[in-house]
Design a protein around this motif. Structure first.
Motif, PDB file in Angstrom:
ATOM      1  N   ALA A 245      11.323 -34.924  13.436  1.00  0.00           N
ATOM      2  CA  ALA A 245      12.025 -35.196  12.025  1.00  0.00           C
ATOM      3  C   ALA A 245      11.625 -36.789  11.812  1.00  0.00           C
ATOM      4  N   LEU A 246      11.708 -37.595  13.095  1.00  0.00           N
ATOM      5  CA  LEU A 246      11.390 -39.017  12.769  1.00  0.00           C
ATOM      6  C   LEU A 246      10.010 -39.232  12.335  1.00  0.00           C
ATOM      7  N   TRP A 247       9.182 -38.704  13.057  1.00  0.00           N
ATOM      8  CA  TRP A 247       7.642 -38.630  12.694  1.00  0.00           C
ATOM      9  C   TRP A 247       7.560 -38.280  11.134  1.00  0.00           C
ATOM     10  N   ALA A 248       8.149 -36.917  11.060  1.00  0.00           N
ATOM     11  CA  ALA A 248       8.008 -36.597   9.701  1.00  0.00           C
ATOM     12  C   ALA A 248       8.620 -37.479   8.371  1.00  0.00           C
ATOM     13  N   LEU A 249       9.696 -38.199   8.687  1.00  0.00           N
ATOM     14  CA  LEU A 249      10.271 -39.062   7.805  1.00  0.00           C
ATOM     15  C   LEU A 249       9.242 -40.157   7.404  1.00  0.00           C
ATOM     16  N   GLY A 250       8.413 -40.824   8.313  1.00  0.00           N
ATOM     17  CA  GLY A 250       7.643 -41.541   8.144  1.00  0.00           C
ATOM     18  C   GLY A 250       6.374 -41.288   7.077  1.00  0.00           C
ATOM     19  N   VAL A 251       6.194 -39.982   7.381  1.00  0.00           N
ATOM     20  CA  VAL A 251       4.983 -39.257   6.475  1.00  0.00           C
ATOM     21  C   VAL A 251       5.611 -39.069   4.800  1.00  0.00           C
ATOM     22  N   ILE A 252       6.878 -38.555   4.941  1.00  0.00           N
ATOM     23  CA  ILE A 252       7.516 -38.449   3.850  1.00  0.00           C
ATOM     24  C   ILE A 252       7.470 -39.686   2.792  1.00  0.00           C
ATOM     25  N   ALA A 253       7.633 -40.656   3.441  1.00  0.00           N
ATOM     26  CA  ALA A 253       7.772 -42.123   2.650  1.00  0.00           C
ATOM     27  C   ALA A 253       6.005 -42.318   2.402  1.00  0.00           C
ATOM     28  N   GLU A 254       5.274 -42.151   3.239  1.00  0.00           N
ATOM     29  CA  GLU A 254       3.847 -42.053   2.792  1.00  0.00           C
ATOM     30  C   GLU A 254       3.369 -41.255   1.649  1.00  0.00           C
ATOM     31  N   ILE A 255       3.758 -40.221   1.735  1.00  0.00           N
ATOM     32  CA  ILE A 255       3.453 -39.125   0.609  1.00  0.00           C
ATOM     33  C   ILE A 255       4.089 -39.537  -0.803  1.00  0.00           C
ATOM     34  N   VAL A 256       5.377 -40.076  -0.977  1.00  0.00           N
ATOM     35  CA  VAL A 256       5.849 -40.602  -2.156  1.00  0.00           C
ATOM     36  C   VAL A 256       4.899 -41.889  -2.658  1.00  0.00           C
ATOM     37  N   LEU A 257       4.451 -42.746  -1.728  1.00  0.00           N
ATOM     38  CA  LEU A 257       3.283 -43.704  -2.215  1.00  0.00           C
ATOM     39  C   LEU A 257       2.009 -42.873  -2.648  1.00  0.00           C
ATOM     40  N   PHE A 258       1.635 -41.896  -1.955  1.00  0.00           N
ATOM     41  CA  PHE A 258       0.211 -41.370  -2.389  1.00  0.00           C
ATOM     42  C   PHE A 258       0.551 -40.461  -3.668  1.00  0.00           C
ATOM     43  N   ALA A 259       1.722 -39.962  -4.090  1.00  0.00           N
ATOM     44  CA  ALA A 259       1.706 -39.378  -5.204  1.00  0.00           C
ATOM     45  C   ALA A 259       1.910 -40.396  -6.327  1.00  0.00           C
ATOM     46  N   PHE A 260       2.407 -41.452  -6.035  1.00  0.00           N
ATOM     47  CA  PHE A 260       2.552 -42.456  -7.329  1.00  0.00           C
ATOM     48  C   PHE A 260       1.679 -43.563  -7.184  1.00  0.00           C
ATOM     49  N   ALA A 261       0.764 -43.309  -6.274  1.00  0.00           N
ATOM     50  CA  ALA A 261      -0.447 -44.486  -6.335  1.00  0.00           C
ATOM     51  C   ALA A 261      -1.059 -44.729  -7.537  1.00  0.00           C
ATOM     52  N   SER A 262      -1.467 -43.663  -8.350  1.00  0.00           N
ATOM     53  CA  SER A 262      -2.285 -43.991  -9.471  1.00  0.00           C
ATOM     54  C   SER A 262      -1.345 -44.468 -10.652  1.00  0.00           C
ATOM     55  N   ARG A 263       0.039 -44.746 -10.647  1.00  0.00           N
ATOM     56  CA  ARG A 263       0.839 -45.295 -11.253  1.00  0.00           C
ATOM     57  C   ARG A 263       1.140 -46.705 -10.965  1.00  0.00           C
ATOM     58  N   LEU A 264       0.618 -47.241  -9.989  1.00  0.00           N
ATOM     59  CA  LEU A 264       1.062 -48.612  -9.553  1.00  0.00           C
ATOM     60  C   LEU A 264       0.630 -49.409 -10.597  1.00  0.00           C
ATOM     61  N   PRO A 265       1.126 -50.676 -10.654  1.00  0.00           N
ATOM     62  CA  PRO A 265       0.599 -51.934 -11.805  1.00  0.00           C
ATOM     63  C   PRO A 265      -0.707 -52.227 -11.374  1.00  0.00           C
ATOM     64  N   LEU A 266      -1.670 -52.718 -12.130  1.00  0.00           N
ATOM     65  CA  LEU A 266      -3.050 -53.214 -12.075  1.00  0.00           C
ATOM     66  C   LEU A 266      -2.914 -54.259 -10.904  1.00  0.00           C
ATOM     67  N   ALA A 267      -1.895 -54.865 -10.789  1.00  0.00           N
ATOM     68  CA  ALA A 267      -1.495 -56.067  -9.890  1.00  0.00           C
ATOM     69  C   ALA A 267      -1.931 -55.516  -8.233  1.00  0.00           C
ATOM     70  N   PHE A 268      -1.580 -54.552  -8.195  1.00  0.00           N
ATOM     71  CA  PHE A 268      -1.667 -53.729  -6.692  1.00  0.00           C
ATOM     72  C   PHE A 268      -3.250 -53.178  -6.676  1.00  0.00           C
ATOM     73  N   GLY A 269      -3.969 -54.055  -6.469  1.00  0.00           N
ATOM     74  CA  GLY A 269      -5.381 -53.593  -6.126  1.00  0.00           C
ATOM     75  C   GLY A 269      -5.596 -53.303  -4.863  1.00  0.00           C
ATOM     76  N   PRO A 270      -6.820 -53.007  -4.225  1.00  0.00           N
ATOM     77  CA  PRO A 270      -7.001 -52.682  -2.706  1.00  0.00           C
ATOM     78  C   PRO A 270      -6.603 -53.539  -1.959  1.00  0.00           C
ATOM     79  N   ILE A 271      -7.043 -54.907  -1.996  1.00  0.00           N
ATOM     80  CA  ILE A 271      -6.474 -55.977  -1.189  1.00  0.00           C
ATOM     81  C   ILE A 271      -5.152 -56.293  -1.331  1.00  0.00           C
TER      82      ILE A 271
END
Length: 388
Positions: A245-271
Motif C-alpha cells: 500500500a505504501l508503494w502504491a500510494l506513491g504511484v497513485i500520486a504519480e497517476i494524478v500527475l500523468f492524468a493532468f499533465a496535458s492541462r498543466l500551465p505552459l510555464a511547466f515545460g520539460p526543464i
C-alpha cells in the motif's frame, strides 16, 4: 500524420495494455526482488552491489538494443526479443540456488530488461505522435497496474515463502513478452539526421547533456528507496499488504500527475518539471532519513508524483523534442545509459551506507537529488530554449 481514429485508438489501446502488463512486472520486481535476493543469503551490502553492477550493464545493453531498433531491426521486434530474454532469465533464477548462478542469471536478466523503458517510450512516443495522440493517458495505465501489482505482491509476501516471490516475477515477465507480440507495427522510420549541426551530434550538445545528467541524478536518487525501503518497513514490523500500500500510494500520486499533465500551465515545460522533481525528491529523502512511521510517511510517499513523475515526464518530453527524426530510440537510450551509470553509483553507495547507518543513508540521496535540481535550474536560467 495519421488521421484514422480507429488506428489511433487501436495503437493507444495496445500500448496502454503493454504498459499495464510490463508495469505489473516492475510493481513486483522493484519492491520485492531485493528482498528475494536477501532471502537467498546475500546481506544488504551485497544486495546493493549486485543491483549496482547489474544496472551498470545498461552501458552495453541499452546501446545494443537501441542501435538494433533504430538501424534496421525495428523497435517493435527489438522489444519482443528482449522481453522474451527477460522472461527466460527470471525463470532461470527460480531454478538455481548457487550464489554464483544467481549473480550470473541476475546479470543476464538485467542485460535483457534494462533497455525496456527506453524502447517502450521510444516506440510509444513515435507511434502516438504519428497518430496525433497524447502520451500521458497511455502511460498512466502502467502506473495503475504498478499499484495493483504492489498490492498483489504485498499480499503474496504474507502468504508464501519469500524464496517463491521469484515465480511471481517470472510469470509477469512471460506475460509481458506475450503481450509485446500484439503491439502494432510502427510507420516507416525517417532517415536519421542530426539536429541541424553536421559536425556535432545531438548527444554532444551541452544543453542535452546537462538535462540528461540532471534527470538521471534525480531518478538515481531513488536508490535507497528502491533497494531498501521494503527491507526497512519489514524490519519495522509492517506486513506485506501495508508495504504494498505504501508503494502504491506513491504511484497513485504519480497517476494524478500523468492524468493532468496535458492541462498543466505552459510555464511547466520539460526543464521546469525536472527542477520540480528534484526539489520534491530532496524533501522526500530528507523526511525518510528520519525513519517516519506515522502520518508523515504517506505524505512523503505522495511526493513520488514529483521525485519520479515530474522528472520522468520532463525528461521524456525534452528528449522527444531534442532527438532528430529517426533517432528517438537512440536518444532514449542515451538517457538510459547515463541513468544506468548514475544509478549504479548511487545503488553501490546506498548499499554501503545502508549497511552502516540504515535509513540515514537517505540523506545522501537528498544531496544527489538537489544536485540534479541545481543542474536543471542552471539549464533553465542560462541555456534557455523557447520550446523546452
Amino acid at each position: 500524420m495519421i488521421q484514422d481514429s480507429r488506428s489511433r485508438d487501436s495503437f493507444a489501446l495496445r500500448a496502454a495494455v503493454f504498459y499495464a502488463v510490463s508495469n505489473v512486472l516492475l510493481g513486483i520486481h522493484l519492491p520485492f526482488f531485493p528482498v528475494w535476493l536477501q532471502s537467498t543469503g546475500f546481506d544488504a551490502g551485497q544486495v546493493g552491489a549486485i543491483l549496482a553492477a547489474t544496472s551498470l550493464l545498461r552501458i552495453v545493453s541499452v546501446p545494443t538494443a537501441t542501435a538494433a531498433a533504430d538501424r534496421g531491426f525495428g523497435v517493435r521486434p527489438t522489444i519482443i526479443a528482449f522481453a522474451f530474454a527477460t522472461a527466460l532469465g527470471f525463470t532461470a533464477l527460480g531454478l538455481v540456488s548457487a550464489p554464483w548462478a544467481i549473480v550470473a542469471f541476475t546479470a543476464f536478466t538485467a542485460f535483457a530488461h534494462t533497455p525496456a523503458v527506453a524502447l517502450q517510450d521510444a516506440y510509444t512516443l513515435r507511434g502516438l505522435r504519428a497518430r496525433g495522440a497524447a502520451y500521458g493517458p497511455v502511460r498512466l495505465w502502467g502506473s495503475i497496474f504498478f499499484i495493483l501489482a504492489n498490492f498483489a505482491a504485498g499480499l503474496a509476501f504474507d502468504l508464501i515463502d519469500t524464496r517463491n516471490l521469484i515465480w511471481l516475477i517470472a510469470v509477469s515477465a512471460m506475460a509481458t513478452a506475450c503481450v509485446a507480440t500484439v503491439l502494432m507495427p510502427l510507420p516507416p522510420a525517417p532517415i536519421p539526421t542530426e539536429d541541424g549541426k553536421p559536425g556535432r551530434p545531438f548527444w554532444r550538445e551541452p544543453r542535452f547533456v546537462a538535462v540528461i545528467m540532471a534527470a538521471s541524478l534525480i531518478q538515481s536518487s531513488h536508490a535507497v528507496y528502491y533497494g531498501f525501503s521494503t527491507i526497512t518497513w519489514k524490519a519495522a514490523g509492517f506486513d506485506g499488504v501495508t508495504i504494498g500500500a505504501l508503494w502504491a500510494l506513491g504511484v497513485i500520486a504519480e497517476i494524478v500527475l500523468f492524468a493532468f499533465a496535458s492541462r498543466l500551465p505552459l510555464a511547466f515545460g520539460p526543464i521546469q518539471l525536472i527542477v520540480l522533481g528534484g526539489l520534491g525528491a530532496t524533501i522526500r529523502w530528507i523526511g525518510l532519513a528520519f525513519d517516519p512511521t506515522g502520518w508523515s510517511l504517506p505524505v512523503l510517499q505522495s511526493l513520488h508524483a514529483f521525485s519520479f513523475g515530474a522528472s520522468h515526464l520532463g525528461a521524456v518530453a525534452f528528449i522527444a523534442h531534442a532527438a532528430p527524426e529517426g533517432r528517438g530510440a537512440t536518444a532514449q537510450g542515451y538517457f538510459s545509459v547515463v541513468q544506468g551509470v548514475t544509478f549504479s553509483a548511487c545503488m553501490l553507495l546506498a548499499g554501503t551506507l545502508y549497511e552502516a547507518i540504515g535509513v540515514a543513508s537517505y540523506g545522501a540521496m537528498a544531496v544527489i537529488a538537489l544536485t540534479g535540481a541545481v543542474v536543471a535550474t542552471i539549464v533553465w536560467t542560462r541555456m534557455p530554449d523557447a520550446k523546452t
